[in-house]
Every structure is written in structure tokens, then in C-alpha cells.
Design an enzyme around this catalytic site. Structure first.
Site, PDB file in Angstrom:
ATOM      1  N   CYS A   1       0.827  -1.213   0.000  1.00 16.11           N
ATOM      2  CA  CYS A   1       0.000   0.000   0.000  1.00 16.11           C
ATOM      3  C   CYS A   1       0.863   1.265   0.000  1.00 16.11           C
ATOM      4  O   CYS A   1       1.372   1.685   1.041  1.00 16.11           O
ATOM      5  CB  CYS A   1      -0.931  -0.007   1.212  1.00 16.11           C
ATOM      6  SG  CYS A   1      -1.955   1.465   1.328  1.00 16.11           S
TER       7      CYS A   1
ATOM      8  N   CYS B   1      -0.509   4.145   2.113  1.00 18.01           N
ATOM      9  CA  CYS B   1      -0.332   3.977   3.558  1.00 18.01           C
ATOM     10  C   CYS B   1       1.123   4.252   3.963  1.00 18.01           C
ATOM     11  O   CYS B   1       1.382   4.862   4.986  1.00 18.01           O
ATOM     12  CB  CYS B   1      -0.675   2.553   4.001  1.00 18.01           C
ATOM     13  SG  CYS B   1      -2.150   1.880   3.257  1.00 18.01           S
ATOM     14  N   ASP B   2       2.067   3.768   3.175  1.00  9.58           N
ATOM     15  CA  ASP B   2       3.458   3.740   3.630  1.00  9.58           C
ATOM     16  C   ASP B   2       4.443   4.588   2.810  1.00  9.58           C
ATOM     17  O   ASP B   2       5.591   4.741   3.213  1.00  9.58           O
ATOM     18  CB  ASP B   2       3.965   2.278   3.618  1.00  9.58           C
ATOM     19  CG  ASP B   2       3.123   1.405   4.540  1.00  9.58           C
ATOM     20  OD1 ASP B   2       2.756   1.881   5.628  1.00  9.58           O
ATOM     21  OD2 ASP B   2       2.804   0.262   4.162  1.00  9.58           O
TER      22      ASP B   2
END
Ligand code: NAP
Length: 305
Positions: free
Chosen positions: A131, A134-135
Site C-alpha cells: 500500500c 499507507c506507507d
């Protein structure tokens, strides 16, 4: 006894919830382990009709959630652990408790696929992820790589250009599977460096058990080399989330729920919608469409009972 339980809160589940709620069925919607589904892990959604400037994936999901709530959908955090059809009643076990429903709409979506290389599990969250939204921000001014050649891989790579010093796009063939618009954007971006006919042989970690590099294999010559990257973003597709239904409902050879006709499954009162039952289109808008179809079919089926 519920009239309708809906499993999943991605595009399909929430659209089914809007329709079932508007049909006065007061659906109970199970949020699942990844509330909001895959759209919450994407950035800008540019192809959902009605949003000419695009819309953030999480924002789109939030709006659908609100819309379903407005008409009386009820939400419960929890994932389905087991499914049984008992004497005409559909039962799902959630947090050790059996819930009974007449109609069940399964919109449990799909989860990221991994490469299956050694040390994968221990490296997830330490330089290995699926992701970028997300990261991605953790990897500023360092090289990263994305594995895959589809729309997801291109989207992840493009997003990562905001942070990383360079983004290697590692693909096992010499042409991308992605749509032309996404492929063109990725391949013309100065920070994205495609590595064609390449496969990942191993993840290489440092002493702190964080990603240091990957071992790359040239699939035409067989030669291997190390490529220094601080994070690997795996974008090689998804597996349908059918776990609790295996052996109880029809599942096709690729692991997707296989409706008998339309969205109706082989068990009375069970309907499937979205990515869990769609290995062809897998778009937000088709998931929404199938969620609508499943809710209308469930409503008609209930009326017949
Ligand atoms: P996908 O289209 O199935 O692409 C998966 C990619 O991963 C392919 O390029 C495939 O290679 C590669 N791959 C699969 N298994 C692999 C393995 N074991 N090792 C190395 N590479 C592997 O999946 P996706 O990109 O997640 O897209 C899924 C669906 O969502 C598609 O319908 C897509 O159009 C849609 N989507 C749309 C958007 C958008 O419109 N903005 C964004 C994201 C996703 P091969 O090409 O060799 O098979």
C-alpha cells in the site's frame, strides 16, 4: 433474525447497503478486517462517474457510508469467521457469535497477493508493503521499487514519485498490463525506471531486519544482481476473500465466488457482489453496480418468500 446481512464495506457492500436500506430492509453491514475495502488504499479515483475532478478513495467510501447510514443501514465491526446454511436460514459467525439472516450479500472483496518469497511475513511493515498511500511517505529521498505491471503498479509508482528519489518498476514481461493512460503516465515520469523481464528472487534485509535491497533476476538471460531499495511495494493483483465460504458456496478455479446467475449463489438467499465474485472488471464502479444488483435481487427474493 435479520432480513439482510451484508458482508463488507467496500464499494459493493456499501452500494448494496444503500439499496437495501432504501428498500426498508434495515441491513446489518459487517465492516470486516479492512473497512472501506481497497478504495481506502488508493489515492485519487479519476474514473468514478460524477467526479470530473477525481475524488480521494477514502472520501468516496466515507460518502457512501454516510449515504447508507442516512437510510437506516446499521454497521457492526467484525469479520465473518464461518458460514452455514441451516434449514433455510443463512448463518454467519462473527466474533464467536452466530448471526442469523434470511438474505446474505457477500461483498468481502479481495486482498493483496504477495510474492511468496522467504522472509516475506517478517519484512511486511519493515520495508515491504502492498500500500503506497499507507506507507509511501516513510520513504523520502530514497530508492524504492514496485513489483507488477498492472494499473495498481502504475498507480503506486506514480504516487511514490512524490517521496522517493527513484521508483523502479519491476515487471516480469516487457509490456505493461495497465491501461494505456496509466502506462503512459508511469513510463514518461522521469523518476520511474522500468526494469523489464525482471523477477524478484529474494528480499535482502540489513542487520536491523529492514529492507536493504532485492535480488533481481533478468528473466531473459538468467543473470542476477542486487538492486538497492529501501522499500518494496508489491502490486501483483489480489485474491478473492472467500475463506469462510470455501466448501459451502460455489467457487471457481481462480478462487472467486461463482454466482449461478446474476448475483445469486448456489445457496438460497445468498448473493455475491464486487471483487469477491469478479475476476474480469474489478473496478469501483462495476463493484457498485454489482452491489446494487445484489441488493435488488435480495429484496425480490425476500418478497417471494
Ligand atoms: P492486475 O491487472 O491483475 O495486474 C497484476 C500485475 O502483476 C500483472 O502485470 C502481472 O503480470 C503481475 N503479476 C501477477 N502475479 C505476479 C507474480 N507472481 N510475480 C510477478 N508479477 C506478477 O492487477 P491490478 O493492477 O491490481 O489491477 C486489478 C484491477 O483493478 C484491474 O482490473 C485494474 O484495471 C483495476 N485498477 C484500476 C485502476 C484505475 O483505473 N485507476 C487502478 C488500480 C486497479 P502479467 O502482466 O505478466 O500478468
Amino acid at each position: 433474525m435479520e432480513q439482510v446481512i451484508i458482508v463488507g464495506t467496500g464499494c459493493a457492500g456499501l452500494t448494496a447497503a444503500i439499496y437495501a436500506a432504501r428498500a426498508n430492509l434495515s441491513p446489518l453491514v459487517l465492516e470486516g478486517s479492512q473497512p472501506g475495502g481497497q478504495l481506502t488504499t488508493t489515492t485519487e479515483v479519476e474514473n468514478f462517474p460524477g467526479f470530473p475532478e477525481g475524488i480521494d478513495g477514502s472520501e468516496l467510501i466515507m460518502r457512501m457510508h454516510k449515504q447508507a447510514e442516512r437510510f437506516g443501514a446499521r454497521f457492526l465491526y467484525g469479520s465473518v469467521e464461518e458460514f452455514e446454511h441451516r434449514e433455510g436460514i443463512n448463518c454467519v459467525k462473527v466474533d464467536q457469535q452466530w448471526l442469523e439472516t434470511k438474505a446474505l450479500i457477500i461483498a468481502s472483496g479481495a486482498s493483496a497477493r504477495w510474492l511468496g518469497l522467504p522472509r516475506e511475513r517478517e519484512l511486511i511493515g519493515h520495508g515491504l508493503t502492498s500500500c503506497a498511500t499507507c506507507d509511501g511517505a516513510f520513504y523520502k529521498n530514497v530508492p524504492v521499487c514496485v513489483v507488477g505491471g498492472g494499473d495498481s503498479a502504475c498507480e503506486e509508482a506514480l504516487f511514490l514519485t512524490r517521496f522517493a528519489s527513484e521508483v523502479y518498476l519491476i515487471h516480469r514481461r516487457d509490456t505493461l498490463r495497465a491501461s494505456k493512460i496509466m502506462a503512459d503516465r508511469a513510463l514518461t515520469h522521469p523518476k520511474i525506471k522500468p526494469l523489464w523481464n525482471s523477477g524478484l528472487e529474494a528480499y535482502l534485509a540489513d542487520d536491523e531486519k529492514k529492507m536493504r535491497a532485492v535480488l533481481l533476476k533478468d528473466l531473459t538471460t538468467g543473470a542476477t544482481r542486487e538492486l538497492e531499495v529501501k522499500c518494496v511495494f508489491v502490486a501483483i493483483g489480489h485474491n478473492a476473500n472467500t475463506g469462510p465460504f470455501a466448501g459451502k458456496l460455489d467457487i471457481d478455479s481462480k478462487g472467486y465466488l461463482a454466482p449461478k446467475h446474476g448475483t445469486s449463489m448456489n445457496v438460497p438467499g445468498v448473493f455475491a457482489a464486487g471483487d469477491v465474485a469478479d475476476q474480469v472488471y474489478r473496478q469501483a464502479v462495476t463493484a457498485a453496480g454489482l452491489g446494487c444488483a445484489a441488493a435488488i435481487s435480495a429484496e425480490r427474493w425476500l418478497a417471494e418468500q
